[in-house]
Design a protein around this motif. Structure first.
Motif, PDB file in Angstrom:
ATOM      1  N   SER A  76       0.841  -1.200   0.000  1.00 36.78           N
ATOM      2  CA  SER A  76       0.000   0.000   0.000  1.00 36.78           C
ATOM      3  C   SER A  76       0.872   1.245   0.000  1.00 36.78           C
ATOM      4  N   THR A  77       0.420   2.266  -0.689  1.00 40.22           N
ATOM      5  CA  THR A  77       1.164   3.525  -0.728  1.00 40.22           C
ATOM      6  C   THR A  77       0.307   4.650  -0.173  1.00 40.22           C
ATOM      7  N   GLY A  78       0.950   5.780   0.080  1.00 41.64           N
ATOM      8  CA  GLY A  78       0.232   6.950   0.558  1.00 41.64           C
ATOM      9  C   GLY A  78       0.079   7.027   2.066  1.00 41.64           C
ATOM     10  N   TRP A  79       0.688   6.089   2.810  1.00 36.38           N
ATOM     11  CA  TRP A  79       0.547   6.066   4.272  1.00 36.38           C
ATOM     12  C   TRP A  79       1.899   6.204   4.984  1.00 36.38           C
ATOM     13  N   TYR A  99       7.941  -4.244   3.469  1.00 37.85           N
ATOM     14  CA  TYR A  99       7.257  -3.189   2.727  1.00 37.85           C
ATOM     15  C   TYR A  99       8.004  -2.871   1.436  1.00 37.85           C
ATOM     16  N   ALA A 100       7.243  -2.658   0.378  1.00 40.22           N
ATOM     17  CA  ALA A 100       7.805  -2.156  -0.880  1.00 40.22           C
ATOM     18  C   ALA A 100       6.755  -1.302  -1.567  1.00 40.22           C
ATOM     19  N   SER A 101       7.186  -0.204  -2.140  1.00 37.98           N
ATOM     20  CA  SER A 101       6.262   0.592  -2.944  1.00 37.98           C
ATOM     21  C   SER A 101       5.987  -0.094  -4.270  1.00 37.98           C
ATOM     22  N   ASN A 102       6.862  -1.034  -4.638  1.00 38.46           N
ATOM     23  CA  ASN A 102       6.695  -1.773  -5.881  1.00 38.46           C
ATOM     24  C   ASN A 102       7.434  -3.100  -5.752  1.00 38.46           C
ATOM     25  N   PHE A 103       6.749  -4.206  -5.989  1.00 41.88           N
ATOM     26  CA  PHE A 103       7.329  -5.531  -5.793  1.00 41.88           C
ATOM     27  C   PHE A 103       7.930  -6.130  -7.063  1.00 41.88           C
ATOM     28  N   SER A 104       7.872  -5.431  -8.155  1.00 44.88           N
ATOM     29  CA  SER A 104       8.443  -5.938  -9.394  1.00 44.88           C
ATOM     30  C   SER A 104       9.961  -6.024  -9.287  1.00 44.88           C
ATOM     31  N   SER A 144       2.978   8.493  -7.341  1.00 44.25           N
ATOM     32  CA  SER A 144       2.964   7.096  -6.938  1.00 44.25           C
ATOM     33  C   SER A 144       4.062   6.824  -5.920  1.00 44.25           C
ATOM     34  N   GLY A 145       3.878   5.751  -5.149  1.00 43.45           N
ATOM     35  CA  GLY A 145       4.924   5.358  -4.208  1.00 43.45           C
ATOM     36  C   GLY A 145       6.222   5.035  -4.920  1.00 43.45           C
ATOM     37  N   THR A 146       6.121   4.430  -6.096  1.00 45.86           N
ATOM     38  CA  THR A 146       7.313   4.122  -6.884  1.00 45.86           C
ATOM     39  C   THR A 146       7.999   5.400  -7.347  1.00 45.86           C
ATOM     40  N   GLY A 147       7.188   6.403  -7.710  1.00 44.40           N
ATOM     41  CA  GLY A 147       7.756   7.693  -8.089  1.00 44.40           C
ATOM     42  C   GLY A 147       8.504   8.350  -6.939  1.00 44.40           C
ATOM     43  N   ALA A 210       1.413  -8.930 -13.321  1.00 45.29           N
ATOM     44  CA  ALA A 210       1.981 -10.232 -12.964  1.00 45.29           C
ATOM     45  C   ALA A 210       3.327 -10.092 -12.255  1.00 45.29           C
ATOM     46  N   GLY A 211       4.145  -9.157 -12.709  1.00 43.08           N
ATOM     47  CA  GLY A 211       5.456  -8.966 -12.092  1.00 43.08           C
ATOM     48  C   GLY A 211       5.349  -8.507 -10.644  1.00 43.08           C
ATOM     49  N   PHE A 212       4.363  -7.646 -10.363  1.00 39.57           N
ATOM     50  CA  PHE A 212       4.148  -7.181  -8.992  1.00 39.57           C
ATOM     51  C   PHE A 212       3.684  -8.330  -8.106  1.00 39.57           C
ATOM     52  N   ALA A 213       2.761  -9.142  -8.627  1.00 38.88           N
ATOM     53  CA  ALA A 213       2.224 -10.268  -7.865  1.00 38.88           C
ATOM     54  C   ALA A 213       3.309 -11.304  -7.585  1.00 38.88           C
ATOM     55  N   GLU A 214       4.127 -11.605  -8.573  1.00 34.57           N
ATOM     56  CA  GLU A 214       5.222 -12.559  -8.387  1.00 34.57           C
ATOM     57  C   GLU A 214       6.138 -12.099  -7.257  1.00 34.57           C
ATOM     58  N   GLY A 215       6.470 -10.807  -7.259  1.00 38.53           N
ATOM     59  CA  GLY A 215       7.354 -10.282  -6.231  1.00 38.53           C
ATOM     60  C   GLY A 215       6.728 -10.316  -4.847  1.00 38.53           C
ATOM     61  N   ALA A 216       5.424 -10.028  -4.757  1.00 39.13           N
ATOM     62  CA  ALA A 216       4.742 -10.025  -3.465  1.00 39.13           C
ATOM     63  C   ALA A 216       4.689 -11.426  -2.867  1.00 39.13           C
TER      64      ALA A 216
END
Length: 238
Positions: A76-79, A99-104, A144-147, A210-216
């Motif tokens: 989750s981002t923004g918190w 925690y990761a802003s992006n799991f890819s 975005s959290g990734t940004g 899919a890349g985000f889900a794989e990483g999570a």
């Protein structure tokens, strides 16, 4: 693993598909309409929670998991104004929090290269640096959290910049993050170094979730048996 999904939107459903394909069990799917059922889950019946919700609910969900002995993976981002509170809560409860802003994996390699390039480009003052991020129309937080993570990687080297700013290219003392929202865009992040004679770009474009889900799911498995606060750099040894 017995996985509790906290958040069952597009990301949660993609994580479910990935987890099931890997032989894991989904023991619960919580949304805003049944989140009160979170109290039914403890370390006795849950190996890990994967939490992808909204800024206003993320910290409460993470807190519950840490206080009840459930390892928790959050995207989750923004918190993040409460991130230090989550770290303290994890320590107080001998918990496990990832925690990761992006799991890819690709995005995290992008973060790694971004920091390296910024460390080199800071010496070439003729180049101005900026970030552009593009996401789907339903994405709540801007930037975005990734940004933001990308910006932090640059600011570590650019000591003359006092921080980042959102959608304000006229601000010269801070790093600008331009945010765009368009239909059917999974996630695009581009760092641009521009001078009067040329432009250098480093970018990452996601083609699917899919890349985000794989990483999570990878992070959930990696977190088993560990205590402390972790991120993608720890898992990928970057």
């Amino acid at each position: 693993m017995r996985i509790l999904l906290i958040g069952y939107g597009k990301m949660g459903k993609t994580i479910e598909q990935t987890a099931l394909a890997k032989g894991h069990q989904i023991i619960g799917r919580l949304t805003h309409s049944n989140v009160q059922e979170l109290q039914n889950y403890t370390s006795a019946n849950t190996d890990v929670a994967i939490e992808f919700t909204h800024p206003e609910s993320a910290f409460a969900n993470i807190s519950y998991c840490l206080e009840n002995g459930i390892p928790v993976v959050s995207g989750s981002t923004g918190w993040l104004d409460k991130y230090e509170d989550a770290q303290a809560l994890c320590a107080d409860n001998n918990g496990a929090f990832f925690y990761a802003s992006n799991f890819s994996v690709g995005v995290n390699l992008f973060f790694h290269f971004n920091e390296y390039i910024a460390g080199k480009m800071k010496d070439y003052k003729e180049y101005s640096v900026a970030i552009r991020e593009v996401h789907h129309l339903q994405k709540v937080d801007k930037p975005s959290g990734t940004g933001i993570t990308t910006a932090e990687g640059i600011l570590a080297s650019y000591k003359d910049l006092s921080g980042w700013v959102s959608d304000n290219p006229e601000e010269t003392t801070k790093l600008n993050i331009a945010s765009e929202r368009e239909p059917d865009v999974v996630g695009t992040h581009i760092v641009t170094y521009s001078s009067g004679v040329d432009t250098l770009e480093l970018g990452h474009i996601a083609h699917s979730r899919a890349g985000f889900a794989e990483g999570a799911v990878m992070a959930a498995a990696w977190l088993q048996g560990r205590q402390g606060v972790y991120g993608m750099k720890d898992m990928l040894n970057l």
